[in-house]
Scaffold this motif. Structure first.
Motif, PDB file in Angstrom:
ATOM      1  N   GLY A  75       0.808  -1.216   0.000  1.00  0.00           N
ATOM      2  CA  GLY A  75       0.000   0.000   0.000  1.00  0.00           C
ATOM      3  C   GLY A  75       0.837   1.259   0.000  1.00  0.00           C
ATOM      4  N   ALA A  76       2.037   1.179   0.542  1.00  0.00           N
ATOM      5  CA  ALA A  76       2.956   2.321   0.584  1.00  0.00           C
ATOM      6  C   ALA A  76       3.868   2.364  -0.638  1.00  0.00           C
ATOM      7  CB  ALA A  76       3.793   2.264   1.862  1.00  0.00           C
ATOM      8  N   GLY A  77       3.659   1.431  -1.573  1.00  0.00           N
ATOM      9  CA  GLY A  77       4.481   1.396  -2.778  1.00  0.00           C
ATOM     10  C   GLY A  77       5.860   0.789  -2.570  1.00  0.00           C
ATOM     11  N   LEU A  78       6.028   0.049  -1.486  1.00  0.00           N
ATOM     12  CA  LEU A  78       7.306  -0.605  -1.187  1.00  0.00           C
ATOM     13  C   LEU A  78       7.276  -2.050  -1.665  1.00  0.00           C
ATOM     14  CD1 LEU A  78       7.771   0.771   2.428  1.00  0.00           C
ATOM     15  CD2 LEU A  78       9.005   1.499   0.374  1.00  0.00           C
ATOM     16  N   PRO A  79       8.447  -2.622  -1.949  1.00  0.00           N
ATOM     17  CA  PRO A  79       8.481  -4.019  -2.397  1.00  0.00           C
ATOM     18  C   PRO A  79       7.898  -4.964  -1.340  1.00  0.00           C
ATOM     19  CG  PRO A  79      10.723  -3.118  -2.221  1.00  0.00           C
ATOM     20  CD  PRO A  79       9.770  -2.031  -1.845  1.00  0.00           C
ATOM     21  N   ALA A  80       7.095  -5.912  -1.806  1.00  0.00           N
ATOM     22  CA  ALA A  80       6.458  -6.874  -0.906  1.00  0.00           C
ATOM     23  C   ALA A  80       6.464  -8.241  -1.580  1.00  0.00           C
ATOM     24  CB  ALA A  80       5.036  -6.436  -0.582  1.00  0.00           C
ATOM     25  N   PRO A  81       7.409  -9.102  -1.208  1.00  0.00           N
ATOM     26  CA  PRO A  81       7.491 -10.419  -1.847  1.00  0.00           C
ATOM     27  C   PRO A  81       6.353 -11.333  -1.425  1.00  0.00           C
ATOM     28  CG  PRO A  81       9.018 -10.300  -0.015  1.00  0.00           C
ATOM     29  CD  PRO A  81       8.405  -8.928  -0.158  1.00  0.00           C
ATOM     30  N   ALA A  82       6.141 -12.350  -2.237  1.00  0.00           N
ATOM     31  CA  ALA A  82       5.177 -13.387  -1.884  1.00  0.00           C
ATOM     32  C   ALA A  82       5.787 -14.264  -0.793  1.00  0.00           C
ATOM     33  CB  ALA A  82       4.858 -14.230  -3.112  1.00  0.00           C
ATOM     34  N   VAL A  83       4.936 -14.833   0.029  1.00  0.00           N
ATOM     35  CA  VAL A  83       5.385 -15.720   1.104  1.00  0.00           C
ATOM     36  C   VAL A  83       5.382 -17.148   0.593  1.00  0.00           C
ATOM     37  CG1 VAL A  83       4.887 -16.606   3.409  1.00  0.00           C
ATOM     38  CG2 VAL A  83       4.480 -14.190   2.881  1.00  0.00           C
ATOM     39  N   GLU A  84       6.498 -17.828   0.813  1.00  0.00           N
ATOM     40  CA  GLU A  84       6.597 -19.260   0.514  1.00  0.00           C
ATOM     41  C   GLU A  84       6.611 -19.971   1.858  1.00  0.00           C
ATOM     42  OE1 GLU A  84      10.050 -22.360  -0.834  1.00  0.00           O
ATOM     43  OE2 GLU A  84      10.035 -20.402  -1.834  1.00  0.00           O
ATOM     44  N   GLU A  85       5.591 -20.776   2.100  1.00  0.00           N
ATOM     45  CA  GLU A  85       5.508 -21.461   3.386  1.00  0.00           C
ATOM     46  C   GLU A  85       6.069 -22.867   3.261  1.00  0.00           C
ATOM     47  OE1 GLU A  85       2.386 -22.018   7.048  1.00  0.00           O
ATOM     48  OE2 GLU A  85       1.908 -20.669   5.392  1.00  0.00           O
ATOM     49  N   ARG A  86       6.865 -23.254   4.238  1.00  0.00           N
ATOM     50  CA  ARG A  86       7.464 -24.592   4.264  1.00  0.00           C
ATOM     51  C   ARG A  86       7.087 -25.292   5.561  1.00  0.00           C
ATOM     52  NH1 ARG A  86      13.532 -23.043   2.051  1.00  0.00           N
ATOM     53  NH2 ARG A  86      12.835 -22.354  -0.020  1.00  0.00           N
TER      54      ARG A  86
END
Length: 101
Positions: free
Chosen positions: A40-51
């Protein structure tokens, strides 16, 4: 001649967890909120990979007593249930700025 800008790919954001782990559930919800805040702030946000640590003997051995564990790039936070610690990890790794302690 125009220079092409290349954007480095985001490092993987990995959540080590297991089924029926209430702390893992908290970390999952917290990560979603923090990543939505960043996006929302325009900052990078990676996807979460759950293990799931129960699917890999090495992960189980390494993280059983410290899950949830969040790994981003070369950094790792064990017992990752603190919004402040996770926010700092995201900022330090993704924004390239070491936050002051």
């Amino acid at each position: 001649m125009a220079r092409e800008m290349t954007v480095a790919p985001l490092p993987a954001l990995v959540l080590y967890s297991r089924a029926e782990c209430h702390l893992c559930d908290e970390a999952r919800v917290l990560l979603r909120a923090l990543l939505a805040e960043r996006a929302g702030a325009g900052l990078p946000a990676p996807a979460v990979e759950e293990r799931d640590i129960d699917t890999n003997a090495d992960w189980h051995r390494a993280y059983f007593s410290t899950i949830p564990v969040v790994e981003l790039g070369d950094r790792r936070v064990k017992l990752a249930t603190s919004a402040a610690k996770l926010r700092r990890l995201l900022s330090d790794v993704l924004d390239g700025q070491e936050a002051e302690a």
